[in-house]
Scaffold this motif. Sequence first.
Motif, PDB file in Angstrom:
ATOM      1  N   ALA A   2      15.359  24.680   5.205  1.00  0.00           N
ATOM      2  CA  ALA A   2      14.960  24.154   6.509  1.00  0.00           C
ATOM      3  C   ALA A   2      14.074  22.934   6.296  1.00  0.00           C
ATOM      4  CB  ALA A   2      14.216  25.213   7.310  1.00  0.00           C
ATOM      5  N   PRO A   3      14.251  21.859   7.065  1.00  0.00           N
ATOM      6  CA  PRO A   3      13.427  20.660   6.878  1.00  0.00           C
ATOM      7  C   PRO A   3      11.936  20.987   6.955  1.00  0.00           C
ATOM      8  CG  PRO A   3      15.241  20.189   8.359  1.00  0.00           C
ATOM      9  CD  PRO A   3      15.246  21.684   8.137  1.00  0.00           C
ATOM     10  N   ALA A   4      11.164  20.325   6.109  1.00  0.00           N
ATOM     11  CA  ALA A   4       9.711  20.547   6.053  1.00  0.00           C
ATOM     12  C   ALA A   4       8.999  19.205   6.088  1.00  0.00           C
ATOM     13  CB  ALA A   4       9.336  21.307   4.791  1.00  0.00           C
ATOM     14  N   ASP A   5       7.943  19.142   6.872  1.00  0.00           N
ATOM     15  CA  ASP A   5       7.074  17.966   6.884  1.00  0.00           C
ATOM     16  C   ASP A   5       6.000  18.167   5.824  1.00  0.00           C
ATOM     17  OD1 ASP A   5       8.325  16.564   9.026  1.00  0.00           O
ATOM     18  OD2 ASP A   5       7.413  18.001  10.408  1.00  0.00           O
ATOM     19  N   VAL A   6       5.907  17.237   4.890  1.00  0.00           N
ATOM     20  CA  VAL A   6       4.953  17.364   3.789  1.00  0.00           C
ATOM     21  C   VAL A   6       3.945  16.229   3.847  1.00  0.00           C
ATOM     22  CG1 VAL A   6       6.542  18.596   2.274  1.00  0.00           C
ATOM     23  CG2 VAL A   6       6.497  16.106   2.196  1.00  0.00           C
ATOM     24  N   ASP A   7       2.736  16.556   3.474  1.00  0.00           N
ATOM     25  CA  ASP A   7       1.642  15.587   3.336  1.00  0.00           C
ATOM     26  C   ASP A   7       1.237  15.623   1.870  1.00  0.00           C
ATOM     27  OD1 ASP A   7      -0.507  13.876   3.701  1.00  0.00           O
ATOM     28  OD2 ASP A   7      -1.834  15.481   4.394  1.00  0.00           O
ATOM     29  N   ILE A   8       1.509  14.561   1.150  1.00  0.00           N
ATOM     30  CA  ILE A   8       1.314  14.545  -0.298  1.00  0.00           C
ATOM     31  C   ILE A   8       0.113  13.681  -0.640  1.00  0.00           C
ATOM     32  CG2 ILE A   8       2.386  14.087  -2.536  1.00  0.00           C
ATOM     33  CD1 ILE A   8       5.098  14.338  -1.176  1.00  0.00           C
ATOM     34  N   ASP A   9      -0.860  14.285  -1.301  1.00  0.00           N
ATOM     35  CA  ASP A   9      -2.067  13.592  -1.744  1.00  0.00           C
ATOM     36  C   ASP A   9      -1.788  12.935  -3.084  1.00  0.00           C
ATOM     37  OD1 ASP A   9      -4.585  12.756  -2.463  1.00  0.00           O
ATOM     38  OD2 ASP A   9      -5.507  14.739  -2.423  1.00  0.00           O
ATOM     39  N   LEU A  10      -1.857  11.612  -3.133  1.00  0.00           N
ATOM     40  CA  LEU A  10      -1.647  10.868  -4.378  1.00  0.00           C
ATOM     41  C   LEU A  10      -2.970  10.500  -5.041  1.00  0.00           C
ATOM     42  CD1 LEU A  10       1.175  10.569  -2.963  1.00  0.00           C
ATOM     43  CD2 LEU A  10       1.383   8.395  -4.158  1.00  0.00           C
ATOM     44  N   GLY A  11      -4.061  11.084  -4.578  1.00  0.00           N
ATOM     45  CA  GLY A  11      -5.354  10.835  -5.206  1.00  0.00           C
ATOM     46  C   GLY A  11      -6.055   9.630  -4.618  1.00  0.00           C
ATOM     47  N   GLN A  12      -6.889   9.006  -5.446  1.00  0.00           N
ATOM     48  CA  GLN A  12      -7.705   7.874  -5.050  1.00  0.00           C
ATOM     49  C   GLN A  12      -7.361   6.675  -5.924  1.00  0.00           C
ATOM     50  OE1 GLN A  12     -10.292   7.965  -2.642  1.00  0.00           O
ATOM     51  NE2 GLN A  12     -10.002  10.121  -2.126  1.00  0.00           N
ATOM     52  N   LEU A  13      -7.558   5.493  -5.367  1.00  0.00           N
ATOM     53  CA  LEU A  13      -7.284   4.262  -6.106  1.00  0.00           C
ATOM     54  C   LEU A  13      -8.472   3.320  -6.049  1.00  0.00           C
ATOM     55  CD1 LEU A  13      -3.658   2.948  -5.368  1.00  0.00           C
ATOM     56  CD2 LEU A  13      -4.690   3.424  -7.592  1.00  0.00           C
ATOM     57  N   GLY A  14      -8.751   2.684  -7.187  1.00  0.00           N
ATOM     58  CA  GLY A  14      -9.589   1.512  -7.256  1.00  0.00           C
ATOM     59  C   GLY A  14      -8.819   0.532  -8.114  1.00  0.00           C
ATOM     60  N   TYR A  15      -7.966  -0.287  -7.486  1.00  0.00           N
ATOM     61  CA  TYR A  15      -6.978  -1.053  -8.261  1.00  0.00           C
ATOM     62  C   TYR A  15      -6.681  -2.379  -7.575  1.00  0.00           C
ATOM     63  CZ  TYR A  15      -2.863  -2.023 -11.088  1.00  0.00           C
ATOM     64  OH  TYR A  15      -1.971  -2.601 -11.963  1.00  0.00           O
ATOM     65  N   ARG A  16      -6.600  -3.440  -8.370  1.00  0.00           N
ATOM     66  CA  ARG A  16      -6.227  -4.757  -7.857  1.00  0.00           C
ATOM     67  C   ARG A  16      -4.750  -5.018  -8.144  1.00  0.00           C
ATOM     68  NH1 ARG A  16     -10.015  -9.824  -8.482  1.00  0.00           N
ATOM     69  NH2 ARG A  16     -10.794  -8.804  -6.566  1.00  0.00           N
ATOM     70  N   LEU A  17      -3.976  -5.120  -7.079  1.00  0.00           N
ATOM     71  CA  LEU A  17      -2.588  -5.555  -7.193  1.00  0.00           C
ATOM     72  C   LEU A  17      -2.602  -7.074  -7.118  1.00  0.00           C
ATOM     73  CD1 LEU A  17       0.428  -4.353  -7.126  1.00  0.00           C
ATOM     74  CD2 LEU A  17       0.388  -5.146  -4.741  1.00  0.00           C
ATOM     75  N   CYS A  18      -2.272  -7.708  -8.218  1.00  0.00           N
ATOM     76  CA  CYS A  18      -2.393  -9.162  -8.294  1.00  0.00           C
ATOM     77  C   CYS A  18      -1.286  -9.852  -7.510  1.00  0.00           C
ATOM     78  CB  CYS A  18      -2.355  -9.619  -9.751  1.00  0.00           C
ATOM     79  SG  CYS A  18      -3.757  -9.055 -10.733  1.00  0.00           S
ATOM     80  N   ALA A  19      -1.578 -11.054  -7.052  1.00  0.00           N
ATOM     81  CA  ALA A  19      -0.576 -11.856  -6.350  1.00  0.00           C
ATOM     82  C   ALA A  19       0.663 -11.995  -7.227  1.00  0.00           C
ATOM     83  CB  ALA A  19      -1.150 -13.223  -6.004  1.00  0.00           C
ATOM     84  N   GLY A  20       1.824 -11.873  -6.616  1.00  0.00           N
ATOM     85  CA  GLY A  20       3.082 -11.935  -7.356  1.00  0.00           C
ATOM     86  C   GLY A  20       3.585 -10.583  -7.815  1.00  0.00           C
TER      87      GLY A  20
END
Length: 542
Positions: A463-481
Amino acid sequence: MRDGVRLATDVYLPGAPGTPETGAGDTILIRLPYDKSGEYTFIPLIAEYFTARGYRVVAQDVRGKFRSEGDALLFVNEVDDGYDTIEWITHQPWSNGRVAMWGDSYYGYTQWAAVASQHPALKAIAPRVTGTQLGEPVRPRPGERTRPVEWAITYLYPVTYFHSRDAYFWELDATERPYSAQVERVLDELGSRSISYDQWYPRAVHLPRFPVASPFDARPVPTLHTIGWWDNCAPLSWADVAEIEQRPSWALNHFLRIESMDHEAYYLDDAEEDRVEERTEDQLRAELPRMLEPALEFFEVFVRGNGSAGDIPRVSWNLAGTEGMRADAAWPPPGARTRSWYAAPGTGGDGRGRLEPDAPTTETTVEWTHDPADPVPSSVPNAFAFLLHRPDEAPIGARDDVLVFDAEPATDDLDLTGPVRVAARVASDGPVMDVFVRLLDVAPDGTALRIARGQVQVTDATAPADVDIDLGQLGYRLCAGHRLRVHVSSSDSPEFIAQPGTGEEPWGARETVPNRQRLLLGGSHPFRLDLTVAPTSEGAPA
């Protein structure tokens, strides 16, 4: 100890060899199961560093390990043994009655256990990469359709590290089921059982770890709490942070430090020559200031009374991809905001989907097959040393059983500073479904670094289930490009125990059956990725 068991203990006193500093002083206690005299934890080098600052250092093999007497039983003896050891320290002529504790992982856990013992001489602790529920098996809760996915290390650790005094290393063959039979062969070869393994399998017996429900029910102790962005045990640390935030007296005594490291203290910015499994003494010594100076600064205030709590930042953290540590009054940093990306089907012929700032209005379903005989492989051989390998995870996305969703390249640097979550609707033609979500930073050359991850198990998955997935915490710079990428799959083996597809308990399952998995995109139940973005960051969709 109070029951007559003797725990092997080394005492390091400050001063030149043969001429220890006279008089009594402050003591740093380290209680660990990994050999207080061995190379793996290099405690003698750490003790040398601490004693150079005038501290007495006590290093102890926990009960049942290496040179200590008693049974090797995970977790449950550490409260009383911690109390009795601190009590013993306070009666020594070199002790002034003030004790601090330091250490990683299990010897971070022994600090929380000592807090629960409520010994009045314990003045401060500095636990790193650990949690109060370290190693605890998943407890199914009646009526809940979702729960955590079990790590394989849950069952491997009691056999490798807590079978008896020594440590026994062997590798699980993820292609051979049942996994439990492999453990039994190891135990037969060793000629004895592991009481720590037997308390958890085949039916978990959850022996009480603490005399109170939680260490946070005890008297608050000033705590310098260190978490690694790439520590595989970080979810346990963040769970403790969430608990502490609900308790005002503990929150006043809690100081958070977050570094760009994994469980084994490999760092994102390590030089290639330092990214080696066996580090030399010179390499270890070079790491000691980064590892120990924050604790020494903390102990200077809360053990020695030099300075005030205001001298220590409430939150010290590194924005991965940049140099140095930052300071804030809270985590996430004030002003951080949530921004969402939505998964959409691909428009090209490569089978890749897209991550977009707006949810698709049309509802579509994407599918993949989970084959327990050919699971998605874990990206590193040792999950505790992710940054030792710093793997390129782009090739994993080429598998047919991994869904891939790409965002457009960032036009400006994008600073991600806080929680990461995914909301999705899933289903399967099998009874139990595991959902793994990985967030990647894809460089212009196509290589992909995993920066966050989360997973959840769904029961009654037909049966379909709605899930809420915790991916933790981030302190990260995604650089341009660079671009964000999401991988969705149903396995990560052997780090996590792969579902057999039959609904049978996976550690003891013999037969396997492929399952067809489904993920909904768009419409009333879109796949939504929520990221926390720094207030000054550009490049995020409004």
